[in-house]
Design an enzyme around this catalytic site. Structure first.
Site, PDB file in Angstrom:
ATOM      1  N   GLY A 275       0.836  -1.192   0.000  1.00 42.99           N
ATOM      2  CA  GLY A 275       0.000   0.000   0.000  1.00 42.99           C
ATOM      3  C   GLY A 275       0.871   1.242   0.000  1.00 42.99           C
ATOM      4  O   GLY A 275       1.034   1.937  -1.002  1.00 42.99           O
ATOM      5  N   CYS A 342      -9.828  22.156  17.486  1.00 45.75           N
ATOM      6  CA  CYS A 342      -9.784  22.473  18.916  1.00 45.75           C
ATOM      7  C   CYS A 342      -9.222  21.320  19.731  1.00 45.75           C
ATOM      8  O   CYS A 342      -9.949  20.696  20.520  1.00 45.75           O
ATOM      9  CB  CYS A 342     -11.187  22.849  19.387  1.00 45.75           C
ATOM     10  SG  CYS A 342     -11.820  24.207  18.419  1.00 45.75           S
TER      11      CYS A 342
HETATM   12  N1  LLP Z   1      -2.286  -6.023   4.003  1.00 49.49           N
HETATM   13  C1  LLP Z   1      -2.903  -5.977   5.197  1.00 49.49           C
HETATM   14  C2  LLP Z   1      -3.626  -7.139   5.680  1.00 49.49           C
HETATM   15  C3  LLP Z   1      -2.814  -4.809   5.980  1.00 49.49           C
HETATM   16  O1  LLP Z   1      -3.409  -4.778   7.167  1.00 49.49           O
HETATM   17  C4  LLP Z   1      -2.089  -3.683   5.489  1.00 49.49           C
HETATM   18  C5  LLP Z   1      -1.992  -2.464   6.272  1.00 49.49           C
HETATM   19  C6  LLP Z   1      -1.495  -3.781   4.221  1.00 49.49           C
HETATM   20  C7  LLP Z   1      -1.595  -4.975   3.509  1.00 49.49           C
HETATM   21  C8  LLP Z   1      -0.735  -2.646   3.596  1.00 49.49           C
HETATM   22  O2  LLP Z   1       0.380  -2.296   4.333  1.00 49.49           O
HETATM   23  P1  LLP Z   1       1.446  -1.229   3.745  1.00 49.49           P
HETATM   24  O3  LLP Z   1       2.106  -1.838   2.535  1.00 49.49           O
HETATM   25  O4  LLP Z   1       0.725  -0.010   3.382  1.00 49.49           O
HETATM   26  O5  LLP Z   1       2.386  -1.026   4.856  1.00 49.49           O
HETATM   27  N2  LLP Z   1      -2.516   3.900   9.119  1.00 49.49           N
HETATM   28  C9  LLP Z   1      -1.153   3.434   9.307  1.00 49.49           C
HETATM   29  C10 LLP Z   1      -0.879   2.175   8.523  1.00 49.49           C
HETATM   30  C11 LLP Z   1      -1.838   1.044   8.844  1.00 49.49           C
HETATM   31  C12 LLP Z   1      -1.563  -0.183   8.050  1.00 49.49           C
HETATM   32  C13 LLP Z   1      -2.645  -1.160   8.211  1.00 49.49           C
HETATM   33  N3  LLP Z   1      -2.525  -2.320   7.425  1.00 49.49           N
HETATM   34  C14 LLP Z   1      -0.205   4.565   8.933  1.00 49.49           C
HETATM   35  O6  LLP Z   1      -0.675   5.652   8.601  1.00 49.49           O
HETATM   36  O7  LLP Z   1       1.003   4.414   9.029  1.00 49.49           O
END
Ligand code: LLP
Length: 412
Positions: A275, A342
């Site tokens: 992602g 706020c």
């Molecule tokens: N697959 C699963 C099952 C996941 O839970 C996630 C992310 C991904 C793939 C993708 O992960 P990435 O490649 O993006 O690291 N809101 C947080 C990140 C939460 C990630 C949750 N799961 C932030 O802003 O850092």
């Protein structure tokens, strides 16, 4: 790395001055670069060339339809975690057979929608979920292809809120429970175990935790084989980190090489769910400084973007580089960049050395393409920002700015 750079003293998104975008479309404003998204997807996906694979972009990072369409056109599959993400992926024209469904709390109606659509597989996270999928599939006269999400108990060495593969986390099944659950799945009507899955965390900056998890999964896969359970797919999740500040995450090529060493020749199709590494550095958040303010201890820049637009600094203490849209030689000073909300937790940067910025100037918050807009909210009844995709000199309004009427539309 990305297509946001200064040209002739001002910041451009590809071939378009960011200042013009802000003037025409207002602020706060998310701007994504199509060329960067394409480049990141291509660099990631081609890193696994030679391996049988499917790259399923993780929709939660940035779920704008324009972004999904662009990636879908490059052959991306999608990793989804809700019926809403399924809706988006299908609407963006992603073939269902390229969609994997992860998530610890799938609702019955979401399971049904995914079965009706004919997705590639469910990444199942509990015995109760497995049984529910089996029941729903049987009722619909279908068989659900499933994998179990293994919790390999590996420390990804990232922020605790985004570590998912340790014993104490809510995600997946420990190895012992997973084996018993595969045996149950083998005999359960309505489900067909075809995969093995894990996702250990996000923003990982070394390969070791991935490889440790992969080795555990491969041992487990062999044990499944000994039980006569034939697995086709190995899904290693997402999690590869990016540079926000000074992090030096491995290049996807190194990741690909390390995985290939272990997987080449094995009868498994690799699924990855990146992602952040695709979308993170492909987007910026543009904000105008409403006021500057000095207190006895701080110099504040009060921006028109707030924690409702980009919550990562407030929630995780995350670092996002902030630069003025106008490039100029000027003295630097320590500032707090805060929003109008706020809450004292409403900040984009704290004690940050920035070039001196004036009231009404534009700032660009970098690396905001992943988990930026998707985590935004209407807190303080702030209409959400517009999203643009810039492709060369072309500007596409990928999501119009919300209005005050939008805020109350469901309450009228
Ligand atoms: N697959 C699963 C099952 C996941 O839970 C996630 C992310 C991904 C793939 C993708 O992960 P990435 O490649 O993006 O690291 N809101 C947080 C990140 C939460 C990630 C949750 N799961 C932030 O802003 O850092």
């Amino acid at each position: 790395m990305h297509h946001f750079e200064y040209r002739g003293g001002e910041l451009y998104a590809e071939d378009v001055p960011v200042r013009e975008l802000a003037e025409r479309h207002g602020t706060p404003l998310y701007v994504y670069s199509a060329a960067t998204l394409r480049r990141h997807f291509e660099a990631f996906d081609s890193a696994f060339e030679g391996l049988d694979r499917l790259t399923c972009y993780s929709v939660k990072a940035n779920s704008n339809l324009g972004v999904l369409r662009l990636l879908g056109a490059m052959g991306a599959g999608m990793d989804i975690v809700s019926g809403g993400e399924l809706h988006r992926a299908l609407k963006a024209g992603i073939p269902a057979e390229r969609i994997v469904y992860s998530g610890v709390g799938k609702r019955p109606e979401e399971i049904e929608q995914a079965l009706e659509a004919g997705i590639l597989m469910f990444n199942v996270e509990s015995v109760g979920e497995l049984e529910r999928i089996g029941r729903i599939a049987s009722r619909l006269g279908r068989t659900a292809d499933i994998s179990l999400r293994i919790n390999p108990d590996v420390d990804p060495k990232t922020h605790p809120y985004i570590s998912t593969g340790m014993k104490k986390n809510k995600f997946g099944l420990d190895m012992g429970t997973a084996m018993a659950t595969y045996l149950r799945a083998r005999d359960l009507p309505g489900v067909n175990p075809v995969g093995i899955d894990c996702h250990i965390g996000s923003q990982l900056t070394t390969l070791e935790p991935f490889l440790e998890a992969l080795d555990k999964l491969l041992d487990f896969w062999r044990a499944l084989g000994a039980e006569g359970i034939a697995i086709k797919y190995l899904d290693l999740g997402g999690g590869l980190g990016i540079t926000y500040d000074a992090e030096e995450p491995p290049h996807p090529r190194e990741f690909g090489r390390a995985l290939a060493e272990r997987l080449r020749g094995l009868p498994l199709k690799l699924i990855l769910e990146p992602g952040r590494v695709i979308a993170g550095n492909a987007g910026i958040l543009v904000s105008r400084v409403l006021y500057t303010k000095d207190t006895p201890s701080k110099h504040f820049l009060i921006a028109d973007a707030a924690m409702n637009d980009l919550i990562r600094p407030s929630l995780y203490g995350s670092y996002h580089k902030i630069i003025p849209v106008l490039e100029q030689e000027r003295p630097r000073r320590a500032v707090d960049v805060v929003g109008p909300i706020c809450e004292s937790g409403d900040f984009l940067a704290r004690d940050r050395e920035l070039p001196e910025v004036e009231q009404d100037e534009l700032l660009a918050v970098l690396s905001a393409g992943a988990y930026g807009f998707t985590m935004s909210s209407n807190y303080n009844s702030r209409p959400r920002a517009a999203e643009l995709i810039v492709d060369g000199a072309e500007v596409i309004v990928a999501r119009r700015r919300e209005t005050c009427a939008d805020l109350t539309a469901l309450e009228d």
